[in-house]
Scaffold this motif. Structure first.
Motif, PDB file in Angstrom:
ATOM      1  N   PRO A 157       0.814  -1.238   0.000  1.00 25.72           N
ATOM      2  CA  PRO A 157       0.000   0.000   0.000  1.00 25.72           C
ATOM      3  C   PRO A 157       0.839   1.275   0.000  1.00 25.72           C
ATOM      4  O   PRO A 157       0.403   2.297  -0.534  1.00 25.72           O
ATOM      5  N   VAL A 160       1.535   1.919  -3.547  1.00 21.34           N
ATOM      6  CA  VAL A 160       0.315   2.360  -4.232  1.00 21.34           C
ATOM      7  C   VAL A 160       0.019   3.832  -3.882  1.00 21.34           C
ATOM      8  O   VAL A 160      -0.406   4.604  -4.737  1.00 21.34           O
ATOM      9  N   ASP A 229      -9.903   4.939  -3.720  1.00 18.56           N
ATOM     10  CA  ASP A 229     -10.617   3.675  -3.934  1.00 18.56           C
ATOM     11  C   ASP A 229     -10.823   3.409  -5.432  1.00 18.56           C
ATOM     12  O   ASP A 229     -10.683   2.274  -5.896  1.00 18.56           O
ATOM     13  N   TYR A 231      -8.983   4.593  -7.845  1.00 18.73           N
ATOM     14  CA  TYR A 231      -7.664   4.320  -8.415  1.00 18.73           C
ATOM     15  C   TYR A 231      -7.244   2.862  -8.158  1.00 18.73           C
ATOM     16  O   TYR A 231      -6.824   2.148  -9.074  1.00 18.73           O
ATOM     17  N   THR A 232      -7.390   2.428  -6.910  1.00 18.80           N
ATOM     18  CA  THR A 232      -6.956   1.057  -6.587  1.00 18.80           C
ATOM     19  C   THR A 232      -7.889   0.023  -7.231  1.00 18.80           C
ATOM     20  O   THR A 232      -7.437  -1.076  -7.578  1.00 18.80           O
TER      21      THR A 232
END
Lengths: 322, 88
Positions: A157, A160, A229, A231-232
């Motif tokens: 994460p 990310v 959210d 984007y992921t």
């Protein structure tokens, strides 16, 4: 859940930036969404005027969006996306079946990010006489073992969050600084980085994004959470798609053009050496993974590396140049 | 948590979108698809976050996908709000 109501005017997969003169070369760019299609205008403009430029926009495929937002309802595969793109390509490019009098001259494929996976997959599915004479990969990570992830075995994460800061900056036209929050410092093992740590990172990123003007004053944390959210969700969708995809070796030369601030700085070919049966060039241009598509200096550099825009005698045939 | 009607949500959304676009609220059609409005996806998600802040509950990730107009999303949110109110 009832199906999504369909729009009267669906978005088009094929977007032509510049028509190809008779017999001229056409660059087909595979766009995986994330940034607007208009982001390719700089590259189209940097290529010689006698080079046609067409974007194949995967972001216009409803099933691709649904696969990110509602993965449980999706059975989309990379092969199905390749089918859709090949249909759009064949309808445009030459041959008796082409509609709209599309070009019939030589072709180069370009694929940015996940678009590179699709551009390569299209190439290898086409008949030899239909194939481009090269595939140019823009900061595209190969769908090979080192870079495929199971759903529960995702990317750290903290990484990310760094990518998200790049993305947000590109979307808002400004650099958004990213500082690893102390709660998620590199000393913390990735397996222990959880939702609370991500929230701390997002809160800090929100403060920085507001300070640099990327987001308006008063933007609530819920908004940056929504952006993160979304984007992921796109990232995880592409991971799911590539996890089950089995690419074949390339039959045409590949050129990997990385951004100076690439998603993965350490690997000059981002895994494509494993798939390059023939030539593989590796280069880099200014910007990060996202701004390389927007910055005029990056567009000029990319245009200079696309074989279509260079006289044939200057095209190098070296292997793995970095 | 705010309990809202579809009309209140629609009015809130139309005003927010009009503000972002610098247009008069009367020019925003509630039946138009979000992606047909001249609204960048980042702006749309910022508004969605502001809406969550106002409502006091989280919108599902598929809310804008399956309810892609102001009108449809407003009806969905009002229904969700009523269900949450009844469960409280």
């Amino acid at each position: 859940m009832a199906p999504r109501p369909s729009r009267a005017a669906a978005a088009q997969v094929l977007v032509r930036h510049r028509a190809t003169p008779p017999g001229g070369r056409t660059v087909y760019a595979v766009h995986p969404g994330a940034l607007p299609v208009v982001a390719w205008a700089n590259l189209a403009g940097a290529l010689p005027q006698d080079t046609g430029f067409v974007v194949l926009d995967v972001g216009a495929v409803p099933a691709y969006l649904e696969a990110a937002l509602d993965p449980g309802a999706s059975d989309l595969t990379v092969d199905r996306l390749i089918d859709i793109l090949i249909a759009a390509y064949r309808a445009d490019h030459g041959g008796a079946d082409a509609v709209g009098g599309g070009p019939a001259g030589p072709v180069t494929f370009v694929g940015w990010s996940f678009g590179g996976v699709l551009a390569h997959g299209m190439t290898e599915r086409l008949k030899p006489e239909e194939r481009p004479d090269g595939v140019v990969l823009l900061d595209s990570v190969a769908p090979t073992g080192a870079y495929t992830y199971a759903e529960d075995d995702g990317v750290d994460p903290r990484i990310v969050l760094r990518w998200f800061a790049m993305f947000l900056g590109a979307k808002r036209g400004t650099d958004v600084p990213f500082r690893t929050p102390s709660a998620t410092s590199s000393e913390v093992p990735s397996s222990t980085v959880g939702a609370d740590h991500v929230l701390v990172g997002l809160e800090q990123l929100l403060r920085d994004a507001v300070a640099c003007g990327a987001l308006p004053e008063g933007t609530p944390v819920q908004s940056i959470r929504k952006l993160f959210d979304a984007y992921t969700a796109g990232l995880l969708r592409n991971n799911r798609l590539t996890f089950t995809y089995r690419p074949v070796p390339a039959t045409v030369p590949l050129t990997q053009i990385k951004a100076h601030h690439s998603l993965i700085p350490s690997d000059p070919t981002l895994g494509w050496a494993e798939l390059a049966d023939r030539t593989l060039e590796a280069h880099s241009v200014p910007g990060d993974h996202y701004t390389m598509l927007i910055r005029p200096d990056a567009s000029r550099a990319i245009a200079g590396l696309i074989p279509a825009s260079r006289p044939p005698q200057l095209v190098k045939t070296r292997r793995d140049t970095q | 948590m705010v309990k809202v009607t579809a009309g209140e949500v629609q009015e809130w959304l139309v005003q927010k979108i009009a503000d972002r676009l610098g247009e008069d609220p009367s020019s925003i059609s509630p039946g138009q698809y979000f992606d047909e409005l001249d609204l960048d996806s980042t702006e749309a998600l910022v508004i969605a976050g502001e809406m969550e802040n106002w409502l006091g509950f989280e919108l599902g990730t598929t809310a804008l996908w399956y309810h892609p107009t102001i009108e449809a999303l407003s009806a969905h949110i009002a229904e969700e709000s009523a269900q949450r109110g009844a469960a409280a």
